[in-house]
Design a protein around this motif. Structure first.
Motif, PDB file in Angstrom:
ATOM      1  N   MET A   1       0.812  -1.131   0.059  1.00 50.35           N
ATOM      2  CA  MET A   1      -0.043   0.031   0.191  1.00 50.35           C
ATOM      3  C   MET A   1       0.730   1.188   0.068  1.00 50.35           C
ATOM      4  O   MET A   1       0.495   2.312  -0.843  1.00 50.35           O
ATOM      5  CB  MET A   1      -0.811   0.033   1.207  1.00 50.35           C
ATOM      6  N   LEU A   2       1.782   1.222   0.880  1.00 51.03           N
ATOM      7  CA  LEU A   2       2.813   2.478   1.120  1.00 51.03           C
ATOM      8  C   LEU A   2       3.566   2.700  -0.225  1.00 51.03           C
ATOM      9  O   LEU A   2       3.467   3.691  -0.884  1.00 51.03           O
ATOM     10  CB  LEU A   2       3.877   1.916   2.113  1.00 51.03           C
ATOM     11  N   ALA A   3       4.190   1.718  -0.902  1.00 50.52           N
ATOM     12  CA  ALA A   3       4.880   1.973  -2.217  1.00 50.52           C
ATOM     13  C   ALA A   3       4.158   2.255  -3.045  1.00 50.52           C
ATOM     14  O   ALA A   3       4.362   3.112  -4.035  1.00 50.52           O
ATOM     15  CB  ALA A   3       5.622   0.596  -2.505  1.00 50.52           C
ATOM     16  N   GLY A   4       2.759   1.913  -3.279  1.00 48.05           N
ATOM     17  CA  GLY A   4       1.756   2.034  -4.180  1.00 48.05           C
ATOM     18  C   GLY A   4       1.408   3.294  -4.128  1.00 48.05           C
ATOM     19  O   GLY A   4       1.167   4.536  -5.196  1.00 48.05           O
ATOM     20  N   SER A   5       1.043   3.827  -3.049  1.00 49.30           N
ATOM     21  CA  SER A   5       0.264   5.181  -2.794  1.00 49.30           C
ATOM     22  C   SER A   5       1.294   6.114  -2.899  1.00 49.30           C
ATOM     23  O   SER A   5       0.871   7.227  -3.593  1.00 49.30           O
ATOM     24  CB  SER A   5      -0.302   5.187  -1.320  1.00 49.30           C
ATOM     25  N   PHE A   6       2.484   6.064  -2.550  1.00 47.58           N
ATOM     26  CA  PHE A   6       3.514   7.156  -2.937  1.00 47.58           C
ATOM     27  C   PHE A   6       3.925   7.204  -4.501  1.00 47.58           C
ATOM     28  O   PHE A   6       4.101   8.277  -4.927  1.00 47.58           O
ATOM     29  CB  PHE A   6       4.778   6.815  -2.068  1.00 47.58           C
ATOM     30  N   ILE A   7       3.891   6.143  -5.160  1.00 50.56           N
ATOM     31  CA  ILE A   7       4.012   6.369  -6.511  1.00 50.56           C
ATOM     32  C   ILE A   7       2.948   7.098  -7.334  1.00 50.56           C
ATOM     33  O   ILE A   7       3.168   8.025  -8.085  1.00 50.56           O
ATOM     34  CB  ILE A   7       4.163   4.794  -7.148  1.00 50.56           C
ATOM     35  N   LEU A   8       1.531   6.723  -6.772  1.00 50.10           N
ATOM     36  CA  LEU A   8       0.477   7.378  -7.209  1.00 50.10           C
ATOM     37  C   LEU A   8       0.664   8.875  -6.923  1.00 50.10           C
ATOM     38  O   LEU A   8       0.382   9.713  -7.611  1.00 50.10           O
ATOM     39  CB  LEU A   8      -0.884   6.701  -6.457  1.00 50.10           C
ATOM     40  N   LEU A   9       1.048   9.284  -5.607  1.00 50.56           N
ATOM     41  CA  LEU A   9       0.952  10.628  -5.277  1.00 50.56           C
ATOM     42  C   LEU A   9       2.081  11.404  -6.210  1.00 50.56           C
ATOM     43  O   LEU A   9       1.815  12.507  -6.366  1.00 50.56           O
ATOM     44  CB  LEU A   9       1.331  10.632  -3.734  1.00 50.56           C
ATOM     45  N   ILE A  10       3.248  10.658  -6.124  1.00 43.43           N
ATOM     46  CA  ILE A  10       4.432  11.412  -7.225  1.00 43.43           C
ATOM     47  C   ILE A  10       3.826  11.685  -8.414  1.00 43.43           C
ATOM     48  O   ILE A  10       3.763  12.521  -9.007  1.00 43.43           O
ATOM     49  CB  ILE A  10       5.569  10.546  -6.884  1.00 43.43           C
ATOM     50  N   ALA A  11       3.175  10.495  -9.008  1.00 47.06           N
ATOM     51  CA  ALA A  11       2.642  10.564 -10.343  1.00 47.06           C
ATOM     52  C   ALA A  11       1.549  11.740 -10.593  1.00 47.06           C
ATOM     53  O   ALA A  11       1.745  12.742 -11.358  1.00 47.06           O
ATOM     54  CB  ALA A  11       1.871   9.424 -10.879  1.00 47.06           C
ATOM     55  N   LEU A  12       0.535  11.985  -9.470  1.00 49.90           N
ATOM     56  CA  LEU A  12      -0.397  13.002  -9.641  1.00 49.90           C
ATOM     57  C   LEU A  12       0.308  14.427  -9.445  1.00 49.90           C
ATOM     58  O   LEU A  12      -0.142  15.181 -10.122  1.00 49.90           O
ATOM     59  CB  LEU A  12      -1.111  12.697  -8.158  1.00 49.90           C
ATOM     60  N   GLY A  13       1.191  14.506  -8.581  1.00 48.34           N
ATOM     61  CA  GLY A  13       2.156  15.627  -8.557  1.00 48.34           C
ATOM     62  C   GLY A  13       2.960  16.104  -9.582  1.00 48.34           C
ATOM     63  O   GLY A  13       2.763  17.407  -9.892  1.00 48.34           O
ATOM     64  N   THR A  14       3.319  15.147 -10.330  1.00 43.19           N
ATOM     65  CA  THR A  14       4.070  15.450 -11.394  1.00 43.19           C
ATOM     66  C   THR A  14       3.105  15.994 -12.621  1.00 43.19           C
ATOM     67  O   THR A  14       3.419  17.118 -13.096  1.00 43.19           O
ATOM     68  CB  THR A  14       4.874  14.020 -11.855  1.00 43.19           C
ATOM     69  N   VAL A  15       2.026  15.257 -12.740  1.00 43.95           N
ATOM     70  CA  VAL A  15       1.140  15.701 -13.869  1.00 43.95           C
ATOM     71  C   VAL A  15       0.254  17.007 -13.378  1.00 43.95           C
ATOM     72  O   VAL A  15       0.405  17.775 -14.602  1.00 43.95           O
ATOM     73  CB  VAL A  15      -0.129  14.831 -14.073  1.00 43.95           C
ATOM     74  N   GLY A  16       0.264  17.329 -12.085  1.00 45.63           N
ATOM     75  CA  GLY A  16      -0.489  18.631 -11.662  1.00 45.63           C
ATOM     76  C   GLY A  16       0.561  19.758 -12.013  1.00 45.63           C
ATOM     77  O   GLY A  16       0.199  20.635 -12.620  1.00 45.63           O
TER      78      GLY A  16
END
Ligand SMILES: [K+]
Ligand SMILES: [K+]
Lengths: 464, 464
Positions: free
Chosen positions: B24-39
């Motif tokens: 969960m941790l590894a996945g959610s941080f990748i998700l958050l980074i991807a979201l942040g990058t796209v934003g």
């Protein structure tokens, strides 16, 4: 830990006999260094005319020789007469045979001498041998014989290779000196620029490499290989886990970094060499960073990445029960086995169908952590004392500290420029690197003073 | 390891519910980074006119924000509009609260949450709470409340201090931004030269230090201190070993290196300061190397020895269950306790009348070794990719790798000059530094798959 010698019942043990092996070791090395220093300073005919060693220079050179490190503040070739070089060689040889005997005694006392256990199981009583009645005198005789055999063969080979270059008479002394220096992993040379003149002399490099690797494998492994060879007909002898780990780790540490080094140093230190010479010299570097310290290139000219890789290799060093320094190949192997076992979720660390006792892996971790702390302090101190040095940058200081503690003797050129404080630090690091790991291994084997039956209440602490 | 949520019996768990905490941790941080990058890349009005982020720059910035590292390749002050800064702040806050919730959940699940055990012993059933039925929703609520309280107080204090400088309106945004950035140990600043303009503003520095230290202590310790304070009348609550180790180690790591830094940096980065300012700024450096990363001086101008000391401090980092990175204060404390216990010959590591489980000390060793390996690889890779950089020397690369993996965000000036490959390596180090230790702690707690009853024959291996 039990004192070294058994004392007949009813007889009061003398002061000597009450010393534990770590105390004996620490004391005898201080004695040997003191003797070496005084000899270099006061013996007549040690230095060429016009050269006068200071006490600090004499102490540095003697420590470097006794600890088989090979860092030099005075040029062995131009400062010392053949007599002085012979004195250095004597110090190297005594330091080397001394440490070999001590480690083998301690390992035998701790029950870690594979050949003995094999003998014991053959005889039928595995408990009697190994922990009791080590024949220290016979062991020492074997070790001296072992050392002289290898050095003799090496000296003859080097002599034959060097006759064309130095003549029948001139080749004898360098051949003897370099054979002993290589087998003891000392890295001292009678040439001003070490083995740089031989960088394109492939046979010489290979003979030196063979001597260095043999010396770094350790007496225990060779003893076992010898027994293995003697009983090859009956096939009743299998190599111990110890020797298998030593041989595998050594082979991997020699073969894996070589191509990386060729790549990293292609345009720096290995420049202007043919393809074959590049390979041989990269292999030579890999062999000599653990922990002999001969050099055929100027590491001060190397790339940062390559020198950092060398720092890692220097930290590993040779195998236990040899004259090499460093945290040892088995320590690295045990740490990797431990990590793999934990990763797989095994409760007991296991490799190749054998389990490892907690004490064994604990000792490996202890060596790693203590080595890390010692080197870290050394780097910090050297970067303070050598802040004003002309040889700029942080890496040469880090390289120097790692090289000194792990008894390698390579340098990025900082050694002759060291301040007095820096020289004292390097002397301290060399002594610690020689005496420390063995003393630690013995100390960790001490019987638990807080007996297992009593302990405080367990409490959890969050980590990570 | 058990998945995070209890699933009612008879119901098939969904894909989400079958994830373990590390996944969960590894996945959610990748998700958050991807979201942040796209934003950062696509949201309108993020950058000032004329500034265009490349994908790599956007990814680097987002990773740095989500992992609360604070290394920057684009200047936060001049490149981003207030909206862009708010987006960064949102990433910092989510990353911070996210990691805080996850670590606290894992530590609670592992039975390492002191307050719960205290509650449990008070109720009378120590086994029921701690391992079972963690109310994740309530815990998250507490953590958010805890975070917002500290950040709110910090923001108000900074606002009051900065009104004279920036005016009633102008002070609001920097105060809020820096309060959150400090408490989350992120080290991002809305000023181009970070906190250098405040180097002589003692109250500001002290407020920032208080926020950083509070954020680095961790939720668990604060929760306990709160319980301790609430029950101070009855004296029925004693601090757990965990909190005592955290508080003692933190205090020592703040107070001991400060005088050393004053001495080492007297004539370099602390030059041209009054005696008081030297002390406050040295203390500020000590606070911020673990692991917030605000700076009031240019560390690129520091002495090698001081920067090496900072590297050591950075490697320790904050306390478990906080937003800080590094190998953690408890890891250092446990290693020292272990070394001391072994040195004294105790079979069980003990401190202050408490014994430590083997699993606990094993986890500390594991974190240390894995962190050492990761940082070593990072240094090697950076020294390869940045070999051609204009900012010479090995130390800046080592500093950068340690700073990235331990989520500190200090730099000797290398970050903006990093090559593309170097940026990717730093992104990887930041992600590993954030996710790795927790995933490792959870993995080491996995049930032994090779059961204790079966093991191979023990065999000795010589070490040292
Ligand atoms: K050597
Ligand atoms: K940070």
């Amino acid at each position: 830990m039990r004192p070294l010698w058994d004392v007949p019942i009813g007889q009061r043990p003398s002061w000597w006999q009450r010393r534990t092996p770590p105390q004996m070791l620490a004391g005898s090395f201080i004695l040997l260094i003191a003797l070496g220093t005084v000899g270099l300073k006061w013996l007549p005919g040690i230095c060429h005319e016009g050269v006068r060693l200071s006490w600090l220079e004499a102490c540095f050179t003697a420590t470097s020789a006794v600890c088989t490190t090979g860092l030099v503040v005075v040029d062995t070739a131009t400062a010392f007469t053949p007599l002085g070089q012979a004195w250095l060689l004597l110090l190297i040889q005594s330091g080397g045979i001394g440490i070999l005997t001590f480690t083998t005694l301690v390992i035998t006392a701790l029950g870690g001498r594979p050949s003995l256990r094999q003998e014991a199981s053959a005889v039928g009583n595995p408990l009697e041998i190994g922990y009791h009645r080590i024949d220290a005198r016979q062991l020492t005789r074997h070790i001296v014989l072992f050392t002289l055999t290898f050095e003799g063969i090496g000296a003859i080979l080097l002599y034959l290779l060097w006759v064309p270059r130095f003549g029948w008479e001139g080749a004898a002394w360098p051949a003897l000196f370099h054979a002993i220096s290589a087998f003891c992993n000392a890295g001292f040379s009678t040439f001003s620029d070490n083995l740089v003149p031989f960088r394109q002399d492939v046979p010489t490099l290979l003979v030196v490499c063979a001597l260095v690797i043999s010396g770094g494998l350790g007496f225990l492994t060779w003893e076992e290989l010898y027994l293995y060879w003697r009983r090859r007909a009956t096939h009743r002898f299998t190599l111990s886990l110890h020797s298998r780990l030593v041989l595998t780790t050594t082979a991997m540490l020699l073969l894996l970094p070589t191509p990386v080094l060729i790549w990293l140093e292609w345009d720096t230190t290995l420049k202007d060499m043919s393809w074959l010479d590049k390979c041989i010299n990269a292999f030579f570097i890999c062999v000599n960073t653990r922990t002999c310290g001969f050099n055929t290139v100027d590491h001060g000219q190397g790339s940062d990445a390559a020198n950092f890789l060398l720092i890692l290799l220097m930290s590993v060093g040779g195998s236990p029960g040899s004259m090499a320094g460093g945290m040892k190949t088995t320590t690295l192997a045990l740490l990797m086995v431990l990590a793999w076992s934990r990763f797989r979720g095994w409760e007991v660390a296991s490799v190749w169908g054998r389990s490892l006792r907690k004490q064994t892996t604990d000792r490996a971790i202890g060596l790693f952590v203590i080595g890390f702390i010692a080197v870290t302090c050394g780097i910090l101190l050297l970067s303070i004392t050598e802040a004003r040095g002309s040889n700029g940058g942080f890496l040469p200081r880090m390289f120097e500290a790692v090289s000194a503690f792990n008894l390698v003797g390579l340098s990025m050129g900082l050694t002759p420029q060291l301040s007095s404080a820096g020289r004292c630090i390097v002397i301290g690091l060399m002594y610690l690197g020689r005496v420390g790991p063995l003393a630690l291994a013995a100390a960790l084997a001490v019987q638990a003073r807080l007996p297992g039956k009593f302990r405080y209440a367990y409490e959890e602490v969050a980590v990570g």
